[in-house]
Structure formats: structure tokens, C-alpha cells
Motif scaffolding. Structure first.
Motif, short mmCIF file in Angstrom:
data_model
loop_
_atom_site.label_atom_id
_atom_site.label_comp_id
_atom_site.label_asym_id
_atom_site.label_seq_id
_atom_site.Cartn_x
_atom_site.Cartn_y
_atom_site.Cartn_z
N UNK A 1 54.59 27.44 3.36
CA UNK A 1 55.39 28.56 3.87
C UNK A 1 54.46 29.65 4.41
N UNK A 2 53.42 29.96 3.65
CA UNK A 2 52.48 31.02 4.09
C UNK A 2 51.75 30.60 5.37
N UNK A 3 51.33 29.33 5.41
CA UNK A 3 50.63 28.83 6.62
C UNK A 3 51.53 28.89 7.83
N UNK A 4 52.80 28.51 7.65
CA UNK A 4 53.77 28.50 8.75
C UNK A 4 54.02 29.93 9.23
N UNK A 5 54.07 30.87 8.30
CA UNK A 5 54.26 32.28 8.67
C UNK A 5 53.07 32.79 9.50
N UNK A 6 51.90 32.20 9.27
CA UNK A 6 50.73 32.65 10.04
C UNK A 6 50.60 31.89 11.37
N UNK A 7 51.65 31.08 11.70
CA UNK A 7 51.68 30.45 13.02
C UNK A 7 51.34 28.97 13.05
N UNK A 8 51.01 28.39 11.91
CA UNK A 8 50.68 26.96 11.90
C UNK A 8 51.93 26.10 11.78
N UNK A 9 51.77 24.81 12.09
CA UNK A 9 52.86 23.85 11.85
C UNK A 9 52.35 22.88 10.79
N UNK A 10 53.18 22.52 9.84
CA UNK A 10 52.75 21.66 8.73
C UNK A 10 53.67 20.44 8.66
N UNK A 11 53.07 19.25 8.78
CA UNK A 11 53.84 18.02 8.68
C UNK A 11 53.23 17.12 7.61
#
Length: 199
Positions: A113-123
């Protein structure tokens, strides 16, 4: 504070997810939905940063809801038990920011969630492996024939368009069925769509 809406049709899991995420100092669960329609309504009403969604829910699925939420500021994370390439393909088309599996550890979800908030995509890594390892076994000509079949053309029309004999078209179709391990045209088309092999 990261504001989150969770959509999950299993109440116990919905409660557990909400409680786990609420333990994080920088995350606040602002809404809970039990289907895709409720999730869309909550996103419109609460304007959260992220909506975490299950795929298979009654009424509107998580993927359908994700497709509808494309124009919103809210980022969508799919959290599911289904590691199916077809679902993953569809989620990518809906521009989801994350696609995670439910058997991942809970701290991984908070970090994602934190990574996605910083603009990354996580799969989920296992999905990426399947996504790239599943090669289309058909030759270029067989792909052409199947695409024409998908357009509803019959054997004669395909033969005319590709300037080959009717018998040759039948041979191609039979080879396509063998390679895809299917019994008929409908199965061949739906399997190719699910695996994302159609342009």
C-alpha cells in the motif's frame, strides 16, 4: 494518513483485513463494502486514496468495479485467491495499481500500500512468471485463422480471404484445436481471450 476502502464479500475476512490495516499508524480504513457496486459508491462518496478489492463478489465483480473506477484518483489493489492469467490481464487493462494474492503475509499488504501510494505498481511475482511463461503455441498463420474464426467467418470465407483451399483451413483449425487442447471453435476463442493472446 492513507485512506482506504475495502471491498470483500466474506464478512470475516473483511473484518480481519480492516482490523489488521487499522493497526498501521499511517493507514485508516474509512469504508467497507461487500460487493463491487458498494465499493464504487463508497469511492465516489469518500474519495479514498486506495480501494482494496476482491475479484469474485456478488452483483458487480472487483474487476468490473476496477474498470468503472479508472477515471478516479483512487488507486485500486486487487486482493484475491485467483492467480489466473486471464484475470490478471483484465486487471492490467483496468490499470490497477496492485494485484496481490490473499496468502501473502499481512505486513506485505501494508508495505505494498505504501509503495503504491509512492507511485509504484505491485503485482504478485507468481503472476508475473505465469504471464511471461505462457507463450502462445500457434504459428502466425494459425493465429490469423483463429482471429477470422473469432470474427464469425466460416471455412469458405476464411479460405477466400487467405487465398488458400477449404481443406487447408480445416487442417489449420484441427491443428489449432490440438495445440490448445480444445474441442471446438468457441473453446479455442475463449481460451485465447482468457490468456490474453488476442490483440
Amino acid at each position: 494518513m492513507i485512506r482506504i476502502v475495502i471491498a470483500e464479500d466474506q464478512r470475516m475476512l473483511l473484518g480481519a483485513l480492516g482490523s489488521l490495516l487499522s493497526l498501521e499508524e499511517d493507514i485508516e480504513v474509512v469504508g467497507k463494502a461487500s460487493n463491487g457496486e458498494e465499493a464504487i459508491a463508497l469511492v465516489q462518496q469518500l474519495n479514498p486514496d486506495i480501494c482494496i478489492m476482491d475479484i469474485e463478489m456478488p452483483g458487480k465483480s472487483g474487476l468490473e468495479a476496477a474498470e468503472e473506477l479508472q477515471g478516479f484518483e483512487c488507486k485500486v489493489i486487487i486482493l484475491t485467491t485467483f492467480a489466473r492469467t486471464g484475470y490478471f490481464q483484465r486487471a492490467l487493462k483496468a490499470k490497477v495499481s496492485g494485484y496481490l494474492l490473499k496468502d501473502s503475509p499481512s505486513e506485505e499488504l501494508a508495505n505494498s500500500i505504501r509503495s503504491i501510494m509512492s507511485g509504484r505498481r505491485i503485482y504478485a511475482p507468481e503472476l508475473m512468471d505465469d504471464f511471461y511463461s505462457e507463450e502462445n503455441p500457434l504459428t502466425e498463420r494459425e493465429k490469423e485463422v483463429l482471429a477470422l474464426v473469432a470474427e464469425g467467418k466460416n471455412t469458405k470465407e476464411i479460405a477466400d480471404q487467405l487465398k488458400i483451399k477449404n481443406g487447408t483451413v480445416r487442417n489449420y483449425i484441427s491443428t489449432i484445436f490440438d495445440k490448445l487442447h480444445v474441442k471446438n471453435r468457441i473453446e479455442a476463442i475463449s481460451q485465447s481471450k482468457e490468456k490474453g493472446w488476442f490483440k
